[in-house]
Design an enzyme around this catalytic site. Structure first.
Site, mmCIF file in Angstrom:
data_model
loop_
_atom_site.group_PDB
_atom_site.id
_atom_site.type_symbol
_atom_site.label_atom_id
_atom_site.label_comp_id
_atom_site.label_asym_id
_atom_site.label_seq_id
_atom_site.Cartn_x
_atom_site.Cartn_y
_atom_site.Cartn_z
ATOM 1 N N TYR A 266 0.815 -1.220 0.000
ATOM 2 C CA TYR A 266 0.000 0.000 0.000
ATOM 3 C C TYR A 266 0.849 1.270 0.000
ATOM 4 O O TYR A 266 0.299 2.382 -0.105
ATOM 5 C CB TYR A 266 -0.952 -0.006 1.200
ATOM 6 C CG TYR A 266 -2.017 -1.069 1.055
ATOM 7 C CD1 TYR A 266 -3.170 -0.838 0.329
ATOM 8 C CD2 TYR A 266 -1.837 -2.337 1.605
ATOM 9 C CE1 TYR A 266 -4.131 -1.818 0.166
ATOM 10 C CE2 TYR A 266 -2.788 -3.328 1.452
ATOM 11 C CZ TYR A 266 -3.933 -3.058 0.734
ATOM 12 O OH TYR A 266 -4.874 -4.044 0.564
ATOM 13 N N HIS A 424 -20.266 -6.260 -13.002
ATOM 14 C CA HIS A 424 -19.088 -6.247 -12.137
ATOM 15 C C HIS A 424 -17.906 -6.932 -12.820
ATOM 16 O O HIS A 424 -16.796 -6.378 -12.877
ATOM 17 C CB HIS A 424 -19.425 -6.952 -10.824
ATOM 18 C CG HIS A 424 -18.269 -7.086 -9.881
ATOM 19 N ND1 HIS A 424 -18.043 -6.210 -8.848
ATOM 20 C CD2 HIS A 424 -17.252 -7.995 -9.821
ATOM 21 C CE1 HIS A 424 -16.952 -6.566 -8.197
ATOM 22 N NE2 HIS A 424 -16.448 -7.651 -8.766
ATOM 23 N N GLU A 425 -18.126 -8.124 -13.339
ATOM 24 C CA GLU A 425 -17.029 -8.853 -13.996
ATOM 25 C C GLU A 425 -16.581 -8.149 -15.271
ATOM 26 O O GLU A 425 -15.386 -8.130 -15.597
ATOM 27 C CB GLU A 425 -17.460 -10.292 -14.301
ATOM 28 C CG GLU A 425 -17.852 -11.118 -13.078
ATOM 29 C CD GLU A 425 -16.760 -11.179 -12.027
ATOM 30 O OE1 GLU A 425 -15.567 -11.043 -12.374
ATOM 31 O OE2 GLU A 425 -17.086 -11.350 -10.833
ATOM 32 N N HIS A 428 -14.024 -5.560 -14.479
ATOM 33 C CA HIS A 428 -12.665 -6.103 -14.372
ATOM 34 C C HIS A 428 -12.042 -6.256 -15.762
ATOM 35 O O HIS A 428 -10.872 -5.928 -15.963
ATOM 36 C CB HIS A 428 -12.695 -7.468 -13.684
ATOM 37 C CG HIS A 428 -12.908 -7.406 -12.204
ATOM 38 N ND1 HIS A 428 -12.075 -6.705 -11.363
ATOM 39 C CD2 HIS A 428 -13.864 -7.960 -11.412
ATOM 40 C CE1 HIS A 428 -12.502 -6.831 -10.117
ATOM 41 N NE2 HIS A 428 -13.588 -7.592 -10.116
ATOM 42 N N GLU A 452 -11.227 -4.309 -7.150
ATOM 43 C CA GLU A 452 -12.580 -4.497 -6.635
ATOM 44 C C GLU A 452 -13.305 -3.162 -6.509
ATOM 45 O O GLU A 452 -14.508 -3.076 -6.769
ATOM 46 C CB GLU A 452 -12.539 -5.182 -5.272
ATOM 47 C CG GLU A 452 -12.408 -6.691 -5.327
ATOM 48 C CD GLU A 452 -13.552 -7.365 -6.067
ATOM 49 O OE1 GLU A 452 -14.706 -7.240 -5.639
ATOM 50 O OE2 GLU A 452 -13.290 -8.016 -7.098
ATOM 51 N N HIS A 553 -10.182 -16.971 3.268
ATOM 52 C CA HIS A 553 -9.072 -16.063 2.972
ATOM 53 C C HIS A 553 -7.950 -16.176 3.999
ATOM 54 O O HIS A 553 -6.794 -15.888 3.684
ATOM 55 C CB HIS A 553 -9.570 -14.622 2.906
ATOM 56 C CG HIS A 553 -10.490 -14.352 1.757
ATOM 57 N ND1 HIS A 553 -11.787 -14.807 1.731
ATOM 58 C CD2 HIS A 553 -10.294 -13.695 0.583
ATOM 59 C CE1 HIS A 553 -12.356 -14.423 0.592
ATOM 60 N NE2 HIS A 553 -11.481 -13.756 -0.116
#
EC number: 3.4.-.-
Length: 697
Positions: A266, A424-425, A428, A452, A553
């Site tokens: 980051y 949404h996809e 990407h 995202e 995750h």
């Protein structure tokens, strides 16, 4: 005077020692090769070879998930092993160079990307061990199955269910068991017997469906507990060994621990403080939502299950991890007499097909002047579930790393939910297209949250009523627009606002384990869930349970704070797109469809990929107003709902939750427990005060 001289000498010695240590860490990370021409040549070769390797691996993964066979699994495993060797070899070459000697800042940035994010500093045997442990943990998680409610077998000691298609290789079935002598191998796990074959309920879809739709508390508790019984105890010792290995890799690369290494992507020296500040700004809104939802749950389940001023038991919120509350919308809808927006019936009436849904999504982006997908997309994508082969249906967008081939895998059905998922996809895919001209290392989001965030920012425009009316999918004008709007905002809040404390606390827990060790991992997990989410376990938990292992995750080595930041950033991006498009009015009613101005800004955000720090892209996006991720846009988006919630909660004695001794005792180490440290009542009271004070801030 002699004492002062001695102290001065000691300080100089200590300074020299720690300086040498710090320099050795940087020295290892930077390398000693100062030949900048050779380093530049290495980067050119890496770009070509990494792109080719990425294509091979991605293609093998695509073939497997769209046609699950043993052959395709073996081929994918072989390609992944080859990719791992390439990564380690590239890391060793990159680590040998002193990137500070490179005159081109982009080359320096590329070199540091190769070196800093890798676990390749581990010796070969430990690197292989780490990969194997992660594979084992994934396999345990993916094959976890439970018996149906009220249909438990006579013998409760159920062997673990057999391997899934993804991991059927018995050579992966090596684990670790904690003993007084350290970590020792234990025996392979047995296959199930015929008598337990009916115990085949998996997290997705069966268990998730029960948690979402059942309102029988005993059934919710049963699936909540049993899924954790089938995961946590088997994962705990493996995870402890994983922590030791990733920490060793991080330290060898120049970081304090694995959490420090994760946060480095980051590029923010005050990252933890920045994230905490963001969380504090959204806490008042979350507590208003929490208070309203708790009252509705008290009405449904009674005060014997939910205390009127206390935390909420985790199994009642419609989700295995209490991270998304959208499934309990039927219990909390602000105006039940008005509709909740769902255009599925209208889509079916108009004869929508999956292909038409994807064409509609593509047109959404091209209407803003963005790029159409290439012909290869339509030829190669899997847009519906095939009838003759086994596939993985989780929706995903794929970049094959050759600047030509982009695909989506989605078992699309004609529903509003899948219409939003399609947009949404496709966002990407649009991101892939926009940064396609960057080098391989820069073909990614500006930081881990950006991909995202960009995709969700686009879908915020697709969700809302103005857009659905423009595309002819919502015609009902007989209901009060205010009531419909509040129902819509409540649905969004249950999905977005409820999620934020969970997304924030997952890596707070993980970083604490990397920093402070693996003692009392489960206690710390529930302490953070109570502090940030106001959620408690429905039954007592011990250190043998390892409830963090119920979240994929965590055991699959994927950072999670990116989802917290992505949810904040999506509203920040969306607001900038709306402002650029000339929108006036409530932010939740903005539609950027057909706005070329919004399209130009959207393209500007995406084109740089990760070639620039996220702070530069945010500063450019906001026209210099800020260079940081900010929750102000999210708060503005939900302000109409927050005002409504404040009215609903005006008679509540407490906005938020208070914790008592019994809440904390559900998960705090208990005296006499074989799996927990002995803790006195004073220590338990201290923990209670810590959580209570934190929840009141």
């Amino acid at each position: 005077m002699d004492v002062l001289k001695g102290a001065t000498v000691l300080r100089l010695i200590l300074f020299a020692f720690f300086t040498r240590y710090a320099l050795s860490q940087e020295y290892f990370r930077m390398g000693v090769n100062t030949n900048s021409a050779e380093a530049s040549q290495f980067l050119r070769e890496y770009d070509r070879e990494a792109s080719a390797m990425c294509y091979r691996v991605t293609m093998s993964q695509w073939k497997f998930v769209t046609n699950i066979t043993d052959y395709n699994r073996r081929r994918m495993t072989e390609e992944l092993a080859l990719s791992s060797k390439f990564e380690r070899l590239s890391w060793r070459k990159a680590a040998a160079y002193d990137s500070s000697r490179l005159s081109d800042p982009q080359s320096r940035r590329q070199m540091m990307k190769i070196v800093q994010g890798s676990r390749s500093a581990l010796p070969d045997d430990k690197f292989s061990e780490l990969q194997q442990i992660i594979t084992e943990m994934k396999e345990i998680y993916n094959t976890a199955k439970i018996c149906p409610y009220n249909q438990k077998p006579y013998d409760h000691h159920i062997p673990r269910i057999s391997y899934s298609h993804e991991y059927q290789d018995n050579s992966m079935n090596m684990g670790y068991q904690l003993s007084n002598q350290g970590y020792q191998h234990y025996q392979p796990i047995t296959e199930p017997t015929e008598s337990t074959n009916f115990c085949n309920m998996q997290l997705d879809p069966e268990i998730s469906r029960i948690l979402a739709h059942s309102r029988i508390e005993s059934e919710l508790l049963y699936v909540w507990r049993n899924f954790r019984d089938q995961t946590g105890p088997k994962l705990r010792n493996r995870f402890m060994r994983y922590v030791a290995l990733v920490n060793e890799a991080a330290v060898a690369t120049g970081y304090q621990d694995a959490g420090d290494q994760m946060r480095s992507s980051y590029e923010d020296t005050s990252f933890r403080a920045s994230v905490e500040e963001i969380y504090n700004q959204i806490t008042p809104l979350y507590k208003q939502l929490f208070t309203y939802v708790r009252r509705k749950l008290v009405q449904r389940y009674g005060e014997t299950s939910v205390r009127a001023d206390g935390p909420i038991p985790a199994h009642l919120l419609g989700n295995m991890w209490a991270q998304n509350w959208k499934s309990i919308m039927d219990l909390v809808m602000p105006f039940p007499q008005s509709p909740n927006v769902d255009v599925t019936a209208e889509m079916l009436r108009q004869g929508f097909t999956p292909l038409r849904m994807f064409q509609m999504a593509e047109e959404f982006y091209t209407s803003m002047g963005l790029k159409p997908v290439p012909p290869e997309f339509w030829r190669g994508s899997m847009l519906v579930r095939p009838s003759q082969r086994s596939v993985q249906c989780t929706a995903s967008a794929w970049d094959f790393c050759n600047r030509i081939d982009y695909r989506i895998k989605q078992c699309t059905e004609v529903t509003m939910q899948d219409l939003v998922s399609t947009h949404h996809e496709m966002a990407h895919i649009q991101y892939y297209l926009q940064y396609a001209d960057q080098s391989q290392l820069f073909r990614d989001g500006a930081n881990p949250a950006f991909h995202e965030a960009v995709a969700n920012a686009a879908t915020l425009s697709v969700y809302n009523l103005p857009h659905l009316q423009r595309v002819g999918l919502y015609q009902n004008k007989s209901h009060d627009p205010y009531e419909v709007g509040m129902n819509f905002l409540m649905t969004m809040a249950l999905e977005k606002i409820a999620y934020l404390p969970f997304a924030f606390m997952v890596d707070q827990w993980r970083w604490s384990v990397f920093e402070d060790g693996v003692q009392n991992m489960n206690t710390r997990w529930w302490q953070l869930k109570l502090r940030y989410q106001g959620v408690i376990p429905p039954i007592p938990r011990s250190e043998g349970d390892f409830d963090p292992g119920s979240k994929y995750h965590i055991i699959s080595d994927q950072e999670y704070v990116k989802y917290f930041l992505a949810t904040i950033l999506e509203f920040q991006i969306f607001e900038q797109l709306c402002t650029t498009s000339g929108h006036i009015g409530h932010l939740y009613e903005c539609d950027i469809y057909r706005s070329r101005d919004a399209g130009r800004l959207f393209s500007e955000i995406m084109q740089a990929g990760s070639s620039k720090p996220a702070s530069e892209i945010i500063k450019s996006m906001t026209r210099g107003k800020t260079n940081r991720i900010s929750p102000e846009a999210l708060v503005r988006y939900f302000r109409p709902l927050e005002l409504w919630l404040r009215v609903q909660n005006r008679d509540e004695p407490l906005i938020g939750w208070s914790s008592n001794y019994n809440d904390v005792a559900l998960f705090a180490p208990r005296r006499g427990s074989s799996t927990s440290l002995k803790v006195s009542p004073v220590a338990l009271l201290t923990l209670l005060l810590t959580v209570t004070i934190a929840s009141m801030l």
